[in-house]
Design a protein around this motif. Structure first.
Motif, PDB file in Angstrom:
ATOM      1  N   ALA A 123       0.862  -1.077  -0.131  1.00  0.00           N
ATOM      2  CA  ALA A 123      -0.076   0.173   0.076  1.00  0.00           C
ATOM      3  C   ALA A 123       0.995   1.070   0.025  1.00  0.00           C
ATOM      4  N   TYR A 124       2.045   1.267   0.585  1.00  0.00           N
ATOM      5  CA  TYR A 124       2.910   2.331   0.771  1.00  0.00           C
ATOM      6  C   TYR A 124       3.715   2.636  -0.394  1.00  0.00           C
ATOM      7  N   LEU A 125       4.040   1.235  -0.990  1.00  0.00           N
ATOM      8  CA  LEU A 125       5.131   1.398  -2.083  1.00  0.00           C
ATOM      9  C   LEU A 125       4.348   1.754  -3.300  1.00  0.00           C
ATOM     10  N   SER A 126       2.957   1.372  -3.609  1.00  0.00           N
ATOM     11  CA  SER A 126       2.184   1.804  -4.757  1.00  0.00           C
ATOM     12  C   SER A 126       1.741   3.294  -4.605  1.00  0.00           C
ATOM     13  N   VAL A 178      13.723  -5.163   0.549  1.00  0.00           N
ATOM     14  CA  VAL A 178      12.786  -4.035   0.853  1.00  0.00           C
ATOM     15  C   VAL A 178      12.021  -4.212   2.177  1.00  0.00           C
ATOM     16  N   GLY A 179      11.955  -3.402   2.836  1.00  0.00           N
ATOM     17  CA  GLY A 179      11.204  -3.324   3.968  1.00  0.00           C
ATOM     18  C   GLY A 179      11.912  -3.672   5.581  1.00  0.00           C
ATOM     19  N   SER A 180      13.238  -4.056   5.026  1.00  0.00           N
ATOM     20  CA  SER A 180      14.060  -4.221   6.261  1.00  0.00           C
ATOM     21  C   SER A 180      14.283  -2.877   6.967  1.00  0.00           C
ATOM     22  N   GLY A 195      29.702  -2.951  -8.519  1.00  0.00           N
ATOM     23  CA  GLY A 195      29.869  -4.024  -7.752  1.00  0.00           C
ATOM     24  C   GLY A 195      29.549  -4.098  -6.289  1.00  0.00           C
ATOM     25  N   ALA A 196      28.774  -2.890  -5.880  1.00  0.00           N
ATOM     26  CA  ALA A 196      28.594  -2.853  -4.385  1.00  0.00           C
ATOM     27  C   ALA A 196      27.093  -3.312  -4.189  1.00  0.00           C
ATOM     28  N   SER A 197      26.655  -3.520  -3.192  1.00  0.00           N
ATOM     29  CA  SER A 197      25.168  -3.692  -2.637  1.00  0.00           C
ATOM     30  C   SER A 197      24.726  -2.167  -2.598  1.00  0.00           C
ATOM     31  N   CYS A 198      23.629  -1.982  -3.120  1.00  0.00           N
ATOM     32  CA  CYS A 198      23.002  -0.641  -2.995  1.00  0.00           C
ATOM     33  C   CYS A 198      21.927  -0.440  -2.461  1.00  0.00           C
ATOM     34  N   SER A 199      21.405   0.414  -1.677  1.00  0.00           N
ATOM     35  CA  SER A 199      20.255   0.809  -1.040  1.00  0.00           C
ATOM     36  C   SER A 199      19.745   2.042  -1.023  1.00  0.00           C
ATOM     37  N   ALA A 200      18.392   2.342  -0.853  1.00  0.00           N
ATOM     38  CA  ALA A 200      17.858   3.727  -0.587  1.00  0.00           C
ATOM     39  C   ALA A 200      16.940   3.218   0.641  1.00  0.00           C
ATOM     40  N   CYS A 201      16.978   4.408   1.662  1.00  0.00           N
ATOM     41  CA  CYS A 201      16.269   4.162   2.805  1.00  0.00           C
ATOM     42  C   CYS A 201      15.290   5.458   3.209  1.00  0.00           C
ATOM     43  N   ALA A 239      15.832   3.500   9.877  1.00  0.00           N
ATOM     44  CA  ALA A 239      15.658   3.612   8.429  1.00  0.00           C
ATOM     45  C   ALA A 239      15.219   2.611   8.005  1.00  0.00           C
ATOM     46  N   VAL A 240      14.129   2.611   6.740  1.00  0.00           N
ATOM     47  CA  VAL A 240      13.669   1.553   6.270  1.00  0.00           C
ATOM     48  C   VAL A 240      13.940   1.658   4.805  1.00  0.00           C
ATOM     49  N   ILE A 241      14.342   0.211   4.698  1.00  0.00           N
ATOM     50  CA  ILE A 241      14.874   0.122   2.940  1.00  0.00           C
ATOM     51  C   ILE A 241      13.777   0.165   2.076  1.00  0.00           C
ATOM     52  N   VAL A 242      13.497   0.977   0.998  1.00  0.00           N
ATOM     53  CA  VAL A 242      12.531   0.942   0.144  1.00  0.00           C
ATOM     54  C   VAL A 242      12.860   0.639  -1.163  1.00  0.00           C
ATOM     55  N   ALA A 243      14.210   0.477  -1.510  1.00  0.00           N
ATOM     56  CA  ALA A 243      14.633   0.031  -2.717  1.00  0.00           C
ATOM     57  C   ALA A 243      16.142  -0.564  -2.539  1.00  0.00           C
ATOM     58  N   ARG A 244      16.090  -1.827  -3.436  1.00  0.00           N
ATOM     59  CA  ARG A 244      17.854  -2.280  -3.167  1.00  0.00           C
ATOM     60  C   ARG A 244      18.363  -3.070  -4.263  1.00  0.00           C
ATOM     61  N   ALA A 245      19.602  -3.191  -4.510  1.00  0.00           N
ATOM     62  CA  ALA A 245      19.907  -4.026  -5.783  1.00  0.00           C
ATOM     63  C   ALA A 245      21.496  -4.454  -5.345  1.00  0.00           C
ATOM     64  N   SER A 246      21.462  -5.749  -5.436  1.00  0.00           N
ATOM     65  CA  SER A 246      22.875  -6.277  -5.077  1.00  0.00           C
ATOM     66  C   SER A 246      23.371  -7.591  -5.959  1.00  0.00           C
ATOM     67  N   PRO A 247      24.482  -7.407  -6.303  1.00  0.00           N
ATOM     68  CA  PRO A 247      24.873  -8.346  -6.934  1.00  0.00           C
ATOM     69  C   PRO A 247      25.436  -9.553  -6.481  1.00  0.00           C
ATOM     70  N   GLN A 248      25.688  -9.731  -5.167  1.00  0.00           N
ATOM     71  CA  GLN A 248      25.786 -10.970  -4.455  1.00  0.00           C
ATOM     72  C   GLN A 248      25.787 -10.539  -2.926  1.00  0.00           C
TER      73      GLN A 248
END
Length: 266
Positions: free
Chosen positions: A89-92, A143-145, A112-118, A125-134
């Protein structure tokens, strides 16, 4: 134990004013008790994590089970995928994750880093977007952590935007718990780290939350210049020193933050 839920301004929701539904407050406490370290719990464990009586915890769990948000095998309780509908509901309703996600994917592929937006949510802080190669370590963030503010680079960037009064109120109500040998557990050390983040416009933290990881974060501003989130890149400490983080990762983080600002409307 998990403290009682708070409103966006940090005030307790269950303040006895008569304006809150206590059953809802307790139900949310039960939901928040489950995390990566507590994926399945017994009734006794849930009661212990939330500070609720066994009888109250049982009523909450059985209600959530009946609604399909909690699974139960007769002994252990756990969240079901249906719980994701609450966060959806929040994300949408906000464009932030949609706008930031492609930038994080690009950053992760480029560095090559793990990247997040909070975003800032009360005292976390709440993660709302994330991308990680490993995966760099055992911590399974997504997302949500929720992350503590006082011992993470993302948190230092977000805290730097608070007024002095808001920041001191945060320190007063937040236990500075040690997660690693490098965690900042003294209020003055946290103040110094947050002041530095505000002065230089970025924050670096090594092993404050998890051993073996170093992160660098920058603020994400909207078109009015207000900080709406923080963006980070995380690598193993063996991969990059603090100076290398500033030389290699900081320029690309700032470049992406500048591009994103043009899309993040007030």
């Amino acid at each position: 134990m998990i403290a009682s839920p708070q409103s966006a301004d940090g005030n307790r929701l269950d303040d006895g004013s008569g304006d809150t539904i206590q059953a809802l407050v307790r139900g949310l406490q039960v939901i928040r008790a489950f995390d990566a370290r507590h994926q399945r719990m017994t009734l006794t464990e849930v009661a212990g994590e939330t500070g609720l009586t066994r009888a109250t915890a049982r009523r909450c769990l059985l209600t959530l089970h009946q609604l399909g948000y909690v699974s139960w095998d007769g002994k252990y309780f756990g969240l079901t995928p249906k719980i994701l509908t609450l966060g959806y509901a929040y994300l949408s309703s906000t464009s932030l994750p949609t706008i930031v996600q492609p930038a994080l994917v690009h950053l992760s592929q480029q560095t090559g880093a793990s990247c997040s937006a909070c975003i800032l949510d009360s005292t976390e802080a709440v993660i709302v977007a994330r991308a990680s190669p490993q995966r760099f370590n055992s911590t399974d963030l997504g997302v949500g952590s929720r992350l503590p503010l006082y011992c993470t680079s993302l948190g230092h960037v977000l805290l730097a935007e608070l007024s002095d009064e808001q920041f001191e109120a945060y320190l007063d109500q937040t236990p500075l718990v040690s997660h690693t040998a490098a965690t900042l557990t003294q209020a003055e050390d946290v103040r110094a780290a947050v002041r530095l983040a505000g002065t230089q416009g970025f924050a670096i933290n090594a092993e404050g939350l998890e051993t073996g990881l170093r992160s660098i974060s920058v603020p994400l501003r909207n078109t009015l210049g207000h900080v709406v989130a923080a963006m980070s890149a995380t690598v193993p400490v063996s991969v990059a020193s603090e100076q290398e983080m500033q030389d290699r990762l900081l320029p690309v983080l700032r470049s992406q933050a500048t591009l994103l600002q043009q899309m993040l409307t007030a």
